[in-house]
Design an enzyme around this catalytic site. Structure first.
Site, mmCIF file in Angstrom:
data_model
loop_
_atom_site.group_PDB
_atom_site.id
_atom_site.type_symbol
_atom_site.label_atom_id
_atom_site.label_comp_id
_atom_site.label_asym_id
_atom_site.label_seq_id
_atom_site.Cartn_x
_atom_site.Cartn_y
_atom_site.Cartn_z
ATOM 1 N N GLY A 91 2.307 -5.271 7.455
ATOM 2 C CA GLY A 91 1.328 -5.985 6.637
ATOM 3 C C GLY A 91 0.227 -6.561 7.496
ATOM 4 N N SER A 92 -0.334 -7.672 7.017
ATOM 5 C CA SER A 92 -1.532 -8.192 7.668
ATOM 6 C C SER A 92 -1.198 -8.803 9.022
ATOM 7 C CB SER A 92 -2.193 -9.234 6.775
ATOM 8 O OG SER A 92 -1.434 -10.418 6.809
ATOM 9 N N GLU A 130 4.379 -4.176 12.124
ATOM 10 C CA GLU A 130 3.373 -3.123 12.121
ATOM 11 C C GLU A 130 2.148 -3.741 11.450
ATOM 12 O OE1 GLU A 130 1.229 -0.322 11.945
ATOM 13 O OE2 GLU A 130 2.308 0.333 10.164
ATOM 14 N N GLY A 175 1.917 -11.229 10.046
ATOM 15 C CA GLY A 175 2.800 -10.602 11.041
ATOM 16 C C GLY A 175 2.982 -11.476 12.268
ATOM 17 N N ASN A 181 0.785 -1.239 0.000
ATOM 18 C CA ASN A 181 0.000 0.000 0.000
ATOM 19 C C ASN A 181 0.817 1.291 0.000
ATOM 20 O OD1 ASN A 181 0.781 -0.550 2.649
ATOM 21 N ND2 ASN A 181 -0.980 0.499 3.504
ATOM 22 N N CYS A 223 -3.055 1.290 6.753
ATOM 23 C CA CYS A 223 -3.324 0.732 8.085
ATOM 24 C C CYS A 223 -3.832 1.830 9.007
ATOM 25 C CB CYS A 223 -2.092 0.049 8.646
ATOM 26 S SG CYS A 223 -0.724 1.152 8.815
HETATM 27 C C1 UN1 Z 1 0.246 7.020 6.716
HETATM 28 O O1 UN1 Z 1 -0.745 7.031 7.455
HETATM 29 O O2 UN1 Z 1 0.483 7.936 5.922
HETATM 30 O O3 UN1 Z 1 0.763 0.375 6.206
HETATM 31 C C2 UN1 Z 1 1.220 5.922 6.758
HETATM 32 C C3 UN1 Z 1 0.358 1.483 6.532
HETATM 33 C C4 UN1 Z 1 1.134 2.242 7.572
HETATM 34 C C5 UN1 Z 1 1.627 3.545 7.115
HETATM 35 C C6 UN1 Z 1 0.634 4.626 7.196
HETATM 36 N N1 UN1 Z 1 2.273 1.430 7.969
HETATM 37 O O4 UN1 Z 1 -0.618 1.953 6.016
#
Ligand code: UN1
Length: 490
Positions: free
Chosen positions: A230-231, A252, A235, A155, A286
């Site tokens: 990721g998911s 994350e 993770g 993403n 995310c």
């Molecule tokens: C954002 O909010 O601009 O995977 C970054 C994601 C997050 C990053 C968000 N690790 O969407």
């Protein structure tokens, strides 16, 4: 250069670009899936082994290079990104599906991240404590952890890799990186940019492939730390493997982020920011806003205005200037999100707004999902608890701020939240009561600056936070030095 022809996939192993002899991979333009963006063989397990060995060989020399010199390379790569931001941003839009404006902004953001870490050599790099003993000081210094396995999602195909690779490199680690195989193009661009400014061979290795390539990296005995975004499912599996091997992990994971709109909110600002949080990048962040909690006094007006705006959203080809919302990344994502919407209806959700999708013409096969707002009563519903990763917003009403904050916490995730109020007392209550890693007061739930910690509370992440000074916790370990001289000279 923009993608008018299919790009050949290549892998960067020990400073050389190689073709992969693994299974054939292809990425397509999700707005026009008949257009193949990139194609080629996946990396093999043997490539992973070669890359890890190269990274291990290169690590000591790289760590011994002064941080300032390592930083100079990151700064030079940042300039390459900046120069190419328009073209690469369009490439990003063509492969991932976010709008061109968001794609260009993401390439610039990656440049900004490289610059932030490129300047790390100018900052404080450790601590000194007083000693209880005469003639002694206690120093806490930092060392690289070694070879870092980096696994990145689709993403943010250049920004997330930048915010993992830049700190890994500046602190003296070497990297073996596997990006999501749905979006390899910007990974090629970033690796090429870093390679072109003279990164020594083996310091950064790029291997494009699916889960089996990722598994090989995660399980490799010479990989000393793993960072993943990721998911939640993948993770947790990676974290379990890392724990079994005894290596640190930074994961994350998911979010089910709430925007809370209180009675006294600036309504125009709140509508605009909730729209951005829920629908930019087609909700595939995310940090996206996927839950909306509105207090009773403002709910009718707010939801009516929001519904009008959602119906008017221009959904279309991300490459076109006036498009506000592109497709989702793949047909699998499209099917999963559509099924989630159906399930919500089955569980009693009321549809408040559905935007358009290009059903006819050249975009008819595109992986579009109409932006959707659905209201829930008090019933349990998967759409309230489970991450859908699409342009779908679930709404609940609350009688007042306390109930609204409780609803914001009503989730196993705790990545980000947004609260809209003009009352500083309510805002401070939100800071106290909402359990998240990132809280926005009067701005959308997404967004992250490079110099401050980023990451979630509760089940949104494992291990140290990312970005800013927080990144150092993961990419280095400390050595506590008890520093004493010899006997004083007389
Ligand atoms: C954002 O909010 O601009 O995977 C970054 C994601 C997050 C990053 C968000 N690790 O969407």
């Amino acid at each position: 250069m923009t993608v008018s022809t299919t790009i050949s996939l290549q892998h960067l192993v020990d400073g050389l670009w190689i073709s992969g002899s693994g299974e054939e991979l292809r990425s397509v333009n999700p707005a026009r899936p008949r257009i193949i963006v990139a194609q080629g063989g996946s990396a093999t397990h043997a490539d992973v082994d070669t890359a890890v060995a190269a990274a291990a060989r290169a690590q000591a020399g790289w760590a011994a290079t002064p941080m300032r010199q390592r930083g100079v390379l990151l700064l030079a790569a940042a300039d390459v990104l900046e120069r190419n931001a328009d073209g690469w941003g369009l490439d990003l839009a063509a492969e991932e599906g976010k709008t061109k404006a968001e794609g260009v902004a993401e390439v610039r953001r990656a440049a900004q991240i490289l610059r932030y870490y490129g300047n790390e050599g100018d900052r404080q790099s450790g601590e000194i404590y007083a000693s209880p003993r005469a003639g002694e000081q206690i120093l806490v210094t930092r060392k690289a952890v070694g070879v870092v396995g980096v696994i990145t999602p689709f993403n943010f195909p250049i920004a997330i890799p930048a915010w993992k690779i830049a700190p890994a490199l500046i602190y003296g680690n070497t990297v073996v990186w596997k990006p999501a195989s749905t979006v390899p193009l910007l990974a090629l661009r970033l690796a090429a940019a870093l390679n072109s400014v003279g990164l020594p061979s083996g310091v950064l290795n790029l291997l494009i492939g699916g889960t089996s390539v990722g598994d090989r990296i995660v399980n490799h005995p010479a990989v000393d730390a793993i960072t993943f975004t990721g998911s939640t499912g993948i993770g947790r599996r990676i974290a379990a493997t890392a724990a079994a091997r005894g290596v640190p992990v930074q994961a994350e994971l998911g979010g089910k982020n709430a925007a809370v709109v209180l009675d006294d909110a600036d309504i125009d600002l709140a509508v605009e920011q909730v729209m951005l949080g829920a629908f930019r990048s087609s909700g595939q962040k995310c940090t996206a806003t996927s839950r909306l909690i509105v207090t009773d006094g403002i709910a009718d007006t707010f939801l009516r205005t929001l519904a009008e705006r959602v119906s008017a959203l221009k959904v279309g080809d991300p490459a076109e200037e006036d498009t506000e919302l592109g497709p989702v990344v793949s047909d699998a994502a499209q099917r999963m999100i559509s099924a989630g919407i159906e399930r919500a209806i089955g569980q009693g959700a009321t549809t408040l707004a559905v935007g358009q999708t290009p059903a006819q013409g050249p975009l008819a096969d595109g992986y579009f999902i109409s932006p959707t707002v659905m209201e829930l009563g008090n019933q349990p519903a998967d759409i309230w608890t489970e991450e859908l990763f699409g342009p779908v917003l679930a709404v609940r009403r609350a009688p007042g701020a306390a109930e609204a904050f409780a609803l914001a916490n009503d989730n196993e995730f705790g990545l980000s939240a947004a609260v809209f109020t003009q009352d500083v007392t309510r805002a401070l209550e939100a800071v106290e009561q909402i359990d998240v890693g990132v809280l926005h007061i009067n701005s959308e739930s997404a967004g992250a600056d490079p110099h401050v910690p980023f990451g979630g509370a509760k089940k949104s992440g494992l291990g140290p936070k990312e970005q800013g000074g927080a990144a150092r916790e993961f990419y280095t370990h400390t050595t506590t030095v008890y520093l004493r001289g010899g006997a004083p000279r007389s």
